[in-house]
Every structure is written in structure tokens, then in C-alpha cells.
Design an enzyme around this catalytic site. Structure first.
Site, PDB file in Angstrom:
ATOM      1  N   CYS A 311       0.789  -1.237   0.000  1.00 48.02           N
ATOM      2  CA  CYS A 311       0.000   0.000   0.000  1.00 48.02           C
ATOM      3  C   CYS A 311       0.826   1.294   0.000  1.00 48.02           C
ATOM      4  O   CYS A 311       0.378   2.283  -0.574  1.00 48.02           O
ATOM      5  CB  CYS A 311      -1.043   0.016   1.112  1.00 48.02           C
ATOM      6  N   ARG A 341      10.075 -10.157  -0.098  1.00 46.00           N
ATOM      7  CA  ARG A 341      10.675 -10.031   1.234  1.00 46.00           C
ATOM      8  C   ARG A 341      11.804 -11.030   1.353  1.00 46.00           C
ATOM      9  O   ARG A 341      11.630 -12.200   0.990  1.00 46.00           O
ATOM     10  CB  ARG A 341       9.639 -10.348   2.322  1.00 46.00           C
ATOM     11  N   GLU A 343      13.282 -13.467   3.257  1.00 45.88           N
ATOM     12  CA  GLU A 343      12.862 -14.224   4.445  1.00 45.88           C
ATOM     13  C   GLU A 343      14.006 -15.020   5.070  1.00 45.88           C
ATOM     14  O   GLU A 343      13.820 -15.656   6.098  1.00 45.88           O
ATOM     15  CB  GLU A 343      11.727 -15.189   4.081  1.00 45.88           C
ATOM     16  N   ARG A 352       5.476 -19.351   2.730  1.00 46.83           N
ATOM     17  CA  ARG A 352       6.429 -18.397   3.296  1.00 46.83           C
ATOM     18  C   ARG A 352       7.587 -18.298   2.330  1.00 46.83           C
ATOM     19  O   ARG A 352       8.477 -19.141   2.296  1.00 46.83           O
ATOM     20  CB  ARG A 352       6.895 -18.843   4.673  1.00 46.83           C
ATOM     21  N   GLU A 360      -4.095  -6.180  -2.468  1.00 46.53           N
ATOM     22  CA  GLU A 360      -4.054  -5.193  -1.385  1.00 46.53           C
ATOM     23  C   GLU A 360      -5.286  -4.308  -1.498  1.00 46.53           C
ATOM     24  O   GLU A 360      -5.546  -3.709  -2.537  1.00 46.53           O
ATOM     25  CB  GLU A 360      -2.769  -4.348  -1.488  1.00 46.53           C
ATOM     26  N   ASP A 421      -5.333 -10.314  12.299  1.00 39.97           N
ATOM     27  CA  ASP A 421      -4.772 -11.379  11.457  1.00 39.97           C
ATOM     28  C   ASP A 421      -5.799 -12.483  11.302  1.00 39.97           C
ATOM     29  O   ASP A 421      -6.475 -12.837  12.265  1.00 39.97           O
ATOM     30  CB  ASP A 421      -3.524 -11.982  12.126  1.00 39.97           C
ATOM     31  N   GLU A 434      -1.065 -17.471   9.084  1.00 41.83           N
ATOM     32  CA  GLU A 434      -1.674 -16.157   8.836  1.00 41.83           C
ATOM     33  C   GLU A 434      -1.844 -16.020   7.326  1.00 41.83           C
ATOM     34  O   GLU A 434      -0.865 -16.005   6.594  1.00 41.83           O
ATOM     35  CB  GLU A 434      -0.734 -15.072   9.381  1.00 41.83           C
ATOM     36  N   ASN A 437      -4.839 -10.179   6.422  1.00 36.92           N
ATOM     37  CA  ASN A 437      -5.071  -9.283   7.553  1.00 36.92           C
ATOM     38  C   ASN A 437      -6.005  -8.139   7.175  1.00 36.92           C
ATOM     39  O   ASN A 437      -6.269  -7.904   5.994  1.00 36.92           O
ATOM     40  CB  ASN A 437      -3.731  -8.755   8.121  1.00 36.92           C
ATOM     41  N   CYS A 463      -6.169  -0.876   5.510  1.00 38.77           N
ATOM     42  CA  CYS A 463      -5.796  -1.717   4.381  1.00 38.77           C
ATOM     43  C   CYS A 463      -5.927  -3.173   4.781  1.00 38.77           C
ATOM     44  O   CYS A 463      -6.006  -3.505   5.963  1.00 38.77           O
ATOM     45  CB  CYS A 463      -4.377  -1.412   3.906  1.00 38.77           C
ATOM     46  N   ARG A 470      -1.048 -17.895   0.228  1.00 36.66           N
ATOM     47  CA  ARG A 470      -1.463 -18.330   1.567  1.00 36.66           C
ATOM     48  C   ARG A 470      -2.909 -18.821   1.587  1.00 36.66           C
ATOM     49  O   ARG A 470      -3.217 -19.783   2.273  1.00 36.66           O
ATOM     50  CB  ARG A 470      -1.223 -17.217   2.562  1.00 36.66           C
TER      51      ARG A 470
END
Ligand code: SER
Ligand code: ZN
Length: 504
Positions: A311, A341, A343, A352, A360, A421, A434, A437, A463, A470
């Protein structure tokens, strides 16, 4: 924490300071100590806690000043006030300021300060550790004083102490809702199965997958449910947000405070002249190795990183604007690209990863509109997970994502600001994943990007991130690959899986 600030500075003039001018300085010093530095300080605060010029002298063209303070009208603030007051007075004696040198600046902090809370920064030239606290010796310029750098340093040390105190404690987590239990259809790790049946393979980069047509059918079916059953009926309009995020955006979003260990950094070439790169290509042609060190010399420092939270790069669209009452709440969403990301060791299955796909959802308006919009979204999600996807899931209030991404812990000060979450049970290992969110982010983004609303009320935003890998991991972990166990809503969106690739 008990705070004391000390400063020595020199104001250099264009010519020698005559005795009359020096007398005038004396008068300004008196007035500063009695009146100017007391301005805005509560009456009950004792003299010792307020900024005070404790010494001054004149030599040639230089006025030397020594200021000490407690937490009120701190030494740097006092100095700037004094400078502003003394300049016109000296002007009357035909003296103009030629330069200002901050000779010494010290901050003494009393209290329990662990060594790990002392920042290692180039402007901290020395640290004295005392029995009951520390003294930071700083080398600062006038511009640093104007930027209130000493105040920011104090805040930083306080934050580090707080983080240390929180250190051992688990992240905030508070159960809000738990779905009914669901019958168990599958007890394996679906990522292993995806690999085994050839629906997905590991990408060439770490934490990256190549999804085959059969897997994508399911991913897109879930995306369709999110978009057609939740996002569009609630009135969200699609936008395309950039996926390369420059430092400026992360400064305004707060990510510049803590996201460094997880960014995929982006660099531009120093030149696009092929001649500048010729030896790099030649090296590769001859050795078959890409010469990373040679490339490092030919690229600029990172200009930012790849999309991380999705966002923040929206906000420049409305930066500095005032939105009319009629268009609020603004409700938009983006699904135009990947998020990245680093990780490290945390990579696991398709859920993950270093590169992932997310929808988003973003909204803003008055406080009331923002909170209500979040609640409506939550209701829609609840209906879909319970009645359409028939998942076993739960929802918890957690440390807001924007705090977590800045490296902060705990919860926000305002009760309606925060992150929920959504977690799904993974029967194969009993862990909760998760998978998305919903957050009310308060005024953080409108404030950071200077966005106002017509009514003049405070503007809030929210947001929600829907992680497609996931959702898929949660769905497959609970329903498995036997389609007779899949809910009708998903079945009608996927065809019979077809093997497009035949490997010999
Ligand atoms: N921006 C939010 C996050 O990063 C939701 O996607 O978690
Ligand atoms: Zn977001």
C-alpha cells in the site's frame, strides 16, 4: 529519564565586536535567560530545568556561548532562540553573522541504560558511561540543531530501552473469533504434493515458485472469489500501484525506520552507454561468469526496493491533496504484481516465500468511515471463509503491521487502530497460518503523505492484504487434492486439471 543538555557554540561576525556591541549582547543574554527561554514552559518548572546561558565571552570577531538545560527549552532550542534574538541587535552595530560553529554538544541521560540501547552513529563522537547513566558527546552542525537531532537521539535511546524491555515477550496476540471445527480431509503438506504432481516447481531465485497451469487455476479461482464476492460488491475500484518503491515513499510510510533486513534492494546503472558496460559483457563472454564485483562498481546505491507492503506506493497518488466529502470513503485495491521479502531461513512451502502475490485492499475517509469500512470487510471475509470456502480459521488482534514493519512491538495507543490477522489451521502440522489481515491504520498514512479531507476532520486509512499463495496453502492443507471434497463455489471456477507439459 533525567535529561541534561550542554552546548558550546561560537558565532563569528564579519568584523570585531566593539565594547558597545558586547554590552548589547549582555542585555540579550539577560533577557533570554529571564524571558525568552521561559516562553512556553509551565510556571512550576524550576529554573534549573530550563535552558540557560551559563557563560559567554567576546574575543575579536567571535562570540562564544555556553548553554545548559534540563528537558525544557533544551540547549539546542535555546541557542536557536538566542541566535534569532541577537542577530538583529548586532545588525544595529553593523555586525553580520559570518558563520556558526557548534563546538561541543552533550546529552546526559540518567537511568538504567543498557549498552545495547546506545546507538552507534557517526555524530556520536564519544560516550561516557557513568554509574547512574550515560553522557553522549556529539559533533553537530547548526543544521543538525535546526533539525532537532538531539531530541531524535533521545527518543531513539528511549525506544531502544523499551524494545529491550519488550524483547523477551511474545508479540501481541488476542483471539477475536474462532470458526466451527471442520472435518479433516487431508493431513499432508500441500506444497510437497504440488511438487510431486508437477503443478509447481521451485523458481531459480530463492523463495520463489513457478506455478503450473493446474495450480494457477486454483489460485485464480480463489482470487476470483475474493474479488467478485468480497471486494467488488463492497464497492472497491481497481488501481495499479507501482512495485518499485523509492526511499521517499518509505520515509513517509515509516518503513525507512526498520525494513532494511528484509528488502530486496534496487539499483540503477551509473550509465546506459554500452561502452561503459563493455568490459562486463566481455568478461562474461570469456569466462561464463557474471562479474558481480565489476557490476557493483557500475551501479548507483540502491534507490529503494521492491514492493514490500504494497500500500505505501499508492499514497503519492493523493499526496498533498484534499479529498471532497462526496468521494469518501475512497475504496480501492491493487493486484498488479508481486511483493518481495528477504525471508532468509524462514522460507517454507508456498506460504512463506521471498516472492508472493497479494491483493491489497485500501480505504480512507473520516475516522467513522474508516472503522466502519474495516468492519464491513471483516463481515464479508467471515461469510466467505465460513460459508463459501468452509475453512477452519480464527481471527486475532495483533501488533499492527505498520508498527511491526518499523521494528516496534506491542499495540497502538488508540483502541480502534490495529491489525486483525486471519489464521487457518494447517492439519498436517497443527500450526496456524496467517493468510491475510485487516487493519485500521489511524492517521498514519494521511499524515505521512499530507492527505486531508474536506470536512477538516481527521483522516484515517485502512488496508487489507490477501495473500494468494497463503489462501491456496490454507485451502489445500484443509481440503486436499481430492476434488470431491472441495466446496462447490471453488469447483465451478476450475476445470478438470489438464497436463499441459509432458516430460519425456
Ligand atoms: N500492507 C499490509 C501489510 O503489509 C497489508 O498487506 O501487511
Ligand atoms: Zn497495506
Amino acid at each position: 529519564m533525567l535529561l541534561r543538555f550542554g552546548l558550546n557554540a561560537e558565532i563569528v561576525f564579519n568584523k570585531d565586536i566593539a565594547p558597545e556591541a558586547a554590552n548589547a549582547v549582555g542585555a540579550v543574554v539577560l533577557e533570554a535567560n529571564e524571558l525568552l527561554f521561559r516562553r512556553g514552559v509551565p510556571a512550576e518548572v524550576s529554573e534549573n530545568e530550563v535552558g540557560r546561558i551559563t557563560d559567554w565571552s567576546v574575543s575579536g570577531n567571535t562570540l562564544s556561548i555556553k548553554i545548559e538545560s534540563g528537558p525544557y527549552t533544551r540547549a539546542h532550542d535555546a541557542f536557536l532562540r538566542f541566535k534569532k534574538a541577537v542577530t538583529p541587535v548586532m545588525g544595529k552595530h553593523r555586525l553580520g553573522v559570518r558563520g556558526i560553529e557548534v563546538r561541543n554538544f552533550s546529552i546526559s541521560m540518567k537511568g538504567e541504560i543498557p549498552k545495547s540501547a546506545i546507538p552507534k552513529l557517526p555524530m556520536i563522537s564519544d560516550v561516557t558511561i557513568e554509574e547512574d547513566g550515560i553522557v553522549l558527546h556529539l559533533s553537530l552542525s547548526l543544521a543538525d540543531l535546526e533539525k532537532k537531532l538531539p531530541d531524535r537521539l533521545v527518543k531513539l535511546v528511549e525506544e531502544k530501552i523499551e524494545a529491550e524491555a519488550y524483547g523477551g515477550k511474545a508479540e501481541h496476540w488476542e483471539l477475536l473469533y474462532e470458526s466451527p471445527k471442520r472435518p479433516l480431509h487431508y493431513d499432508k503438506n500441500p506444497s510437497d504434493e504440488l511438487l510431486k504432481i508437477g503443478w509447481a516447481k521451485h523458481g531459480a531465485s530463492r523463495g520463489q515458485w513457478i506455478f503450473g497451469p493446474q495450480a494457477v487455476e486454483l489460485i485464480r479461482a480463489l482470487e476470483t472469489i475474493a474479488v467478485e464476492e468480497i471486494i467488488k460488491p463492497l464497492g472497491y475500484k481497481e488501481m495499479i500501484f507501482p512495485k518499485l518503491v523509492p526511499w521517499d515513499v518509505w520515509k513517509q510510510s515509516g518503513h525507512a525506520k526498520g525494513v532494511y533486513p528484509e528488502i530486496y534492494y534496487v539499483c540503477a546503472p551509473k550509465s546506459r552507454d554500452p561502452a561503459y558496460w563493455e568490459d562486463v559483457s566481455d568478461y562474461y563472454k570469456v569466462t561464463g561468469d557474471v562479474p558481480v564485483e565489476m557490476i557493483r562498481d557500475r551501479i548507483e546505491g540502491p534507490i529503494g526496493g521492491m514492493c514490500y507492503a504494497q500500500c505505501p506506493p499508492f499514497w503519492p497518488f493523493v499526496k498533498g491533496e484534499t479529498l471532497s466529502n462526496g468521494c469518501l470513503p475512497i475504496k480501492v485495491f491493487d493486484r498488479s504484481g508481486t511483493s518481495h521479502r528477504y525471508e532468509s531461513g524462514g522460507i517454507h512451502g508456498i506460504e512463506r516465500v521471498d516472492e508472493f502475490h497479494r491483493i491489497e485492499v485500501l480505504w480512507f475517509g473520516t475516522i467513522e468511515q474508516t472503522v466502519r469500512t474495516a468492519d464491513l470487510l471483516h463481515e464479508a471475509y467471515t461469510r466467505i471463509f465460513d460459508e463459501v470456502l468452509e475453512l477452519e480459521w480464527r481471527c486475532a488482534k495483533v501488533t499492527p503491521w505498520f508498527m511491526a514493519q518499523e521494528g516496534l512491538v506491542g499495540v497502538s495507543d488508540t483502541s480502534s487502530v490495529g491489525t486483525r490477522d486471519y489464521e487457518a489451521i494447517l492439519p498436517y502440522n497443527g500450526d496456524w497460518l496467517e493468510f491475510q489481515n485487516v487493519s485500521v491504520n489511524g492517521n498514519k498514512y494521511p499524515k505521512g503523505f499530507n492527505v486531508k479531507i474536506q470536512s477538516g476532520e481527521e483522516c484515517w486509512s485502512g488496508c487489507s492484504g490477501i495473500g494468494l499463495e497463503r489462501w491456496t496453502a490454507a485451502f489445500l492443507a484443509q481440503k486436499g487434492f481430492d476434488r470431491s471434497k472441495w466446496p462447490e463455489s471453488v469447483l465451478k471456477l476450475v476445470g478438470e486439471p489438464e497436463d499441459v507439459f509432458e516430460f519425456l
